[in-house]
Scaffold this motif. Structure first.
Motif, mmCIF file in Angstrom:
data_model
loop_
_atom_site.group_PDB
_atom_site.id
_atom_site.type_symbol
_atom_site.label_atom_id
_atom_site.label_comp_id
_atom_site.label_asym_id
_atom_site.label_seq_id
_atom_site.Cartn_x
_atom_site.Cartn_y
_atom_site.Cartn_z
ATOM 1 N N CYS A 275 0.843 -1.184 0.000
ATOM 2 C CA CYS A 275 0.000 0.000 0.000
ATOM 3 C C CYS A 275 0.884 1.242 0.000
ATOM 4 C CB CYS A 275 -0.880 -0.033 1.249
ATOM 5 S SG CYS A 275 -2.026 1.331 1.384
ATOM 6 N N TYR B 228 -4.693 -1.229 2.428
ATOM 7 C CA TYR B 228 -4.475 -1.692 1.060
ATOM 8 C C TYR B 228 -5.794 -1.761 0.286
ATOM 9 C CZ TYR B 228 -3.710 -4.836 -2.845
ATOM 10 O OH TYR B 228 -3.704 -5.390 -4.101
ATOM 11 N N GLU C 56 -5.838 1.335 -2.304
ATOM 12 C CA GLU C 56 -5.416 0.853 -3.618
ATOM 13 C C GLU C 56 -6.577 0.415 -4.511
ATOM 14 O OE1 GLU C 56 -2.339 1.353 -4.420
ATOM 15 O OE2 GLU C 56 -1.795 1.960 -2.388
#
Length: 231
Positions: A105, A191, A195
């Motif tokens: 991340c 994450y 993302e």
């Protein structure tokens, strides 16, 4: 009876080569109109409550899918992401890495406040994390739920996950939070949301609780989350 559920006994491997198991509603989820919900137990090996909850959820899903599969939303389930740590009753994997600080991340950090939070030599360095990242990229879950234990709460990362978090907390009396209370760079929550804009929910059961109480606490919320609303 359980043919509707696809079971991979060695979907991926840990850094030691230990098989990782994966279950999902069918072999291919691409034919469904909605993306699956991904459930994960055993990210931290010293949190047996999370593994127990994942296995109890799987047992319920096996029964429901054999009786009324059409009423259950698409799903994937990893009973234990960190079997090496679980077998040793340690938080980290066999490399001494906290998997929940190792995700690739943008906020990943090499710093850690204690050895048990060691994030690894680089983001995404661990086999277990690499496998989960690929699964997320391939299956594109609409929601990720991972099971832990610490102090009772249900934490969501990404505001779209608030409603699901409140559903999962149904009947528990546990607080729903948008933040666990301290920074978690490189975590699954960070994450998933940063993302992929996929909301992530972390269920925190009371650590060291009687394991027989874990499923009764979250059974109602999990069933509500997974069952389609009747028209």
């Amino acid at each position: 009876m359980q043919a509707k559920i696809f079971h991979q006994t060695s979907w991926a491997q840990t850094t030691l080569g230990t098989p990782l198991e994966l279950y999902k509603k069918t072999h291919s989820l691409s034919g469904f109109s909605e993306r699956p919900i991904l459930f994960i137990g055993g990210v931290h090996g010293d949190e047996p409550e999370g593994v127990r909850l994942a296995n109890e959820l799987l047992a319920w899903l096996q029964k429901e899918e054999s009786e009324n599969s059409s009423s259950i939303r698409p799903w994937l389930l990893i009973p234990c992401l960190n079997p090496d740590g679980y077998s040793r009753n340690q938080r980290t994997n066999a490399n001494g890495v906290d998997l929940n600080r190792n995700f690739p991340c943008r906020d990943w950090s090499p710093e850690s406040k204690a050895p048990r939070y060691y994030p690894g030599p680089s983001p995404g360095s661990e086999s277990e994390v690499q496998a989960l990242v690929k699964l997320i990229e391939d299956e594109k879950p609409q929601l990720i739920v991972h099971f832990h234990s610490w102090e009772p709460c249900v934490v969501y990362t990404g505001s779209p996950g608030k409603t699901a978090a409140e559903t999962l907390a149904t009947g528990t009396g546990y607080e729903t939070r948008e933040d666990i209370g301290y920074p978690t760079p490189g975590s699954l929550g960070q994450y998933g949301w940063i993302e992929h804009q996929t909301p992530v929910i972390c269920i925190e059961e009371q650590e060291h609780i009687n394991l027989d109480l874990v499923w009764p606490h979250f059974q109602k919320g999990l069933q509500m989350l997974l069952k389609k609303e009747s028209k």
